[in-house]
Write a protein that holds these residues in place. Structure first.
Motif, PDB file in Angstrom:
ATOM      1  N   LEU B 163      -4.005  47.581  26.709  1.00 57.45           N
ATOM      2  CA  LEU B 163      -2.956  47.191  25.767  1.00 57.45           C
ATOM      3  C   LEU B 163      -2.717  45.687  25.887  1.00 57.45           C
ATOM      4  CD1 LEU B 163      -0.397  47.598  23.910  1.00 57.45           C
ATOM      5  CD2 LEU B 163       0.869  47.704  26.055  1.00 57.45           C
ATOM      6  N   LEU B 164      -2.564  45.215  27.116  1.00 56.07           N
ATOM      7  CA  LEU B 164      -2.265  43.801  27.318  1.00 56.07           C
ATOM      8  C   LEU B 164      -3.443  42.935  26.865  1.00 56.07           C
ATOM      9  CD1 LEU B 164      -0.373  44.119  30.709  1.00 56.07           C
ATOM     10  CD2 LEU B 164       0.589  43.722  28.453  1.00 56.07           C
ATOM     11  N   LEU B 165      -4.668  43.384  27.163  1.00 51.93           N
ATOM     12  CA  LEU B 165      -5.835  42.641  26.669  1.00 51.93           C
ATOM     13  C   LEU B 165      -5.799  42.571  25.147  1.00 51.93           C
ATOM     14  CD1 LEU B 165      -8.795  44.082  28.794  1.00 51.93           C
ATOM     15  CD2 LEU B 165      -7.746  41.831  29.023  1.00 51.93           C
ATOM     16  N   SER B 166      -5.509  43.710  24.517  1.00 52.26           N
ATOM     17  CA  SER B 166      -5.563  43.748  23.054  1.00 52.26           C
ATOM     18  C   SER B 166      -4.457  42.911  22.435  1.00 52.26           C
ATOM     19  CB  SER B 166      -5.513  45.191  22.539  1.00 52.26           C
ATOM     20  OG  SER B 166      -4.195  45.687  22.635  1.00 52.26           O
ATOM     21  N   LEU B 167      -3.421  42.589  23.225  1.00 46.86           N
ATOM     22  CA  LEU B 167      -2.365  41.722  22.708  1.00 46.86           C
ATOM     23  C   LEU B 167      -2.645  40.248  23.022  1.00 46.86           C
ATOM     24  CD1 LEU B 167       0.855  43.777  23.612  1.00 46.86           C
ATOM     25  CD2 LEU B 167      -0.112  43.414  21.341  1.00 46.86           C
ATOM     26  N   GLY B 168      -3.836  39.961  23.570  1.00 49.05           N
ATOM     27  CA  GLY B 168      -4.210  38.574  23.808  1.00 49.05           C
ATOM     28  C   GLY B 168      -4.059  38.110  25.245  1.00 49.05           C
ATOM     29  N   ALA B 169      -3.905  39.043  26.179  1.00 47.43           N
ATOM     30  CA  ALA B 169      -3.794  38.649  27.592  1.00 47.43           C
ATOM     31  C   ALA B 169      -5.171  38.342  28.153  1.00 47.43           C
ATOM     32  CB  ALA B 169      -3.158  39.763  28.406  1.00 47.43           C
ATOM     33  N   GLU B 170      -5.239  37.388  29.080  1.00 49.11           N
ATOM     34  CA  GLU B 170      -6.465  37.188  29.838  1.00 49.11           C
ATOM     35  C   GLU B 170      -6.485  38.251  30.942  1.00 49.11           C
ATOM     36  OE1 GLU B 170      -6.338  33.152  31.129  1.00 49.11           O
ATOM     37  OE2 GLU B 170      -6.529  32.385  29.092  1.00 49.11           O
TER      38      GLU B 170
END
Lengths: 232, 264
Positions: B163-170
């Protein structure tokens, strides 16, 4: 700051293009077989098919959470590999099937993405903006200070959508966004998806249910890894 | 210093009675531990005997590179044990573990012998090897705990990471919470042992010094240094191991590796 999209983004015929994309699961099973698809700005496509047919895998490939075994995916004519992954994922917003909430408030969960490095230069939405994002999806009764994991599944599903829309992505990938919703909220989310397309975004909505008859949209079917237009 | 009472070989053999007791229990209660007990006993005797002769030799020769080589060898085996404990997680961790151990244990052991104890020279094997060995032995568990927690949490919370990756997190941002949990898991035992030391148990090193005839007050000073250096080494080791191992969970395209458990 998210890379500004080129000026011709809105006029480009294809915002997103998949050419003969195949994907094999780690167990070797061919989940997607030579899938081709092109989505123009303002286009709303409803993709359905049996569960296990590869719908979610397709969305994961476009969000680049997984890598195709074969074929090419481009966003604005640029292969996905040429984008910085965090920037790409902000442009190609994915709403996952299960609405995951982190421990903490609704406000915290709505503003998650604005704390990342990839959000540098982007102003985080203020309370009024967050409130508006909730209200537009029928979550008037949900307080910003409420615990997000404590909400009902249907509320979390809409909260996850609100969180995604705040990022203002160019392409929306919605995986079963209405599966846990009552008819009224379901209609609201479908209308929202259509409105997003109306604002020039490309929307790919995945559902095992048939699309509502009233709305005009592209109808796609994914079966046994093969993608086709409905009726063709 | 009066020195410890010597233990004769016959008396040493009597201590084997304890293992026979354990072996009897294993047979009687069908624990299936007989083989492990036998191998464990043989290894204990052989490894310690070997270490004793190696120490005799190294104390006599007194060469810095030999001392450091032996220390690196101890770390190598510790890293193998840790990597073995967390294997089957789809991510090879030997090198991250070995490198973090080498770096953090070297720094802590140097600080303790060179700066705190002020052994002369700092690599004096009589100080460096026992103290360094305690760092390795005690911090090894911390690292295993940290890595087990890291991989376990990534498996259980894969949806959250994606989820965090898909929201633009490294990747680092997407696993920040999990890494903190993992590092904490490694640090807690050494913090807990600071709470219980002297009340609940007398640590092995102090016991050894007192048995060998040292002044209990001097033994205490050494023990305090040891307890504090263990907190330092478990922290450094866990932080380094988790940050290095975490990178191995992701592909260059910032995806969770297909081999990571729980990945579809």
């Amino acid at each position: 700051m998210p890379e500004p999209l080129p000026q011709d983004a809105v006029t480009a015929t294809a915002l997103l293009r998949l050419e003969n994309v195949s994907w094999r699961a780690p167990d070797g099973r061919l989940v997607l077989d030579q899938v081709s698809l092109s989505l123009a700005p303002g286009e709303l496509a409803w993709l359905r098919g049996p569960s296990g047919g590869g719908k979610s895998s397709l969305l994961r490939l476009i969000n680049r959470l997984a890598e195709p075994s074969d074929g090419l995916i481009t966003l604005l004519g640029k292969p996905l590999a040429a984008w910085e992954p965090p920037q790409l994922r902000r442009h190609v917003g994915l709403l996952a099937q299960s609405p995951v909430m982190l421990p903490g408030t609704v406000e915290h969960n709505l503003s998650l993405a604005f704390g990342f490095k990839s959000a540098q230069g982007q102003t985080a939405p203020d309370q009024a903006a967050l409130r508006g994002a909730l209200d537009r999806l029928g979550l008037e009764g949900v307080e910003l200070g409420a615990s997000a994991p404590g909400l009902s599944l249907g509320q979390r599903q809409r909260l996850a959508l609100a969180r995604l829309l705040l990022l203002d992505p160019q392409v929306l990938l919605l995986d079963e966004p209405v599966s846990a919703l009552d008819p009224e909220s379901k209609e609201l989310v479908e209308t929202t998806a259509a409105a997003q397309a109306g604002q020039g975004r490309a929307v790919l909505l995945v559902s095992h249910q048939p699309p509502p008859q009233a709305q005009s949209m592209r109808r796609l079917i994914l079966e046994q890894g093969h993608l086709r237009e409905e009726g063709s | 210093m009066s020195g410890a009472v010597d233990i004769g070989y016959g008396q040493l053999a009597l201590a084997l009675g304890f293992v026979l007791l354990a072996g009897g229990a294993s047979l009687w209660l069908k624990l299936g531990l007989g083989r492990d007990l036998l191998v464990g006993t043989l290894r204990t005797v052989a490894q310690l005997a070997l270490m004793g002769y190696v120490l005799l030799y190294i104390f006599a020769i007194n060469l810095p590179w030999l001392v450091l080589l032996l220390f690196a060898g101890m770390i190598f085996f510790a890293a193998r044990i840790v990597a073995g404990r967390v294997k089957g997680r789809g991510v090879p961790v030997f090198w991250p573990v070995f490198l973090s151990m080498l770096l953090s244990y070297m720094v802590v052991s140097f600080l303790v012998t060179g700066v705190v104890v002020q052994a002369d020279p700092w690599w004096n094997p009589r100080y460096f090897l026992p103290l360094g060995g305690m760092v390795v032995g005690n911090s090894m568990n911390a690292m295993a705990l940290s890595l087990e927690r890291l991989f376990g949490e990534v498996k259980n919370r894969r949806e959250e990471v994606e989820l965090l990756l898909s929201l633009g997190a490294e990747p680092g941002e997407a696993t920040a919470g999990i890494s903190a949990d993992a590092i904490r898991a490694g640090m807690i035992p050494s913090i807990n042992s600071m709470m219980g030391v002297g009340l609940v148990f007398i640590p092995g090193m102090m016991t050894g010094q007192i048995l060998a005839g040292a002044d209990p007050l001097l033994a205490i000073k050494y023990q305090i240094v040891v307890m504090l250096m263990l907190v330092g080494s478990t922290t450094l080791g866990s932080v380094l191991a988790v940050s290095l191992a975490r990178r191995r969970l992701f592909t260059p395209a910032q995806q969770l590796r297909p081999g990571v458990p729980g990945t579809p």
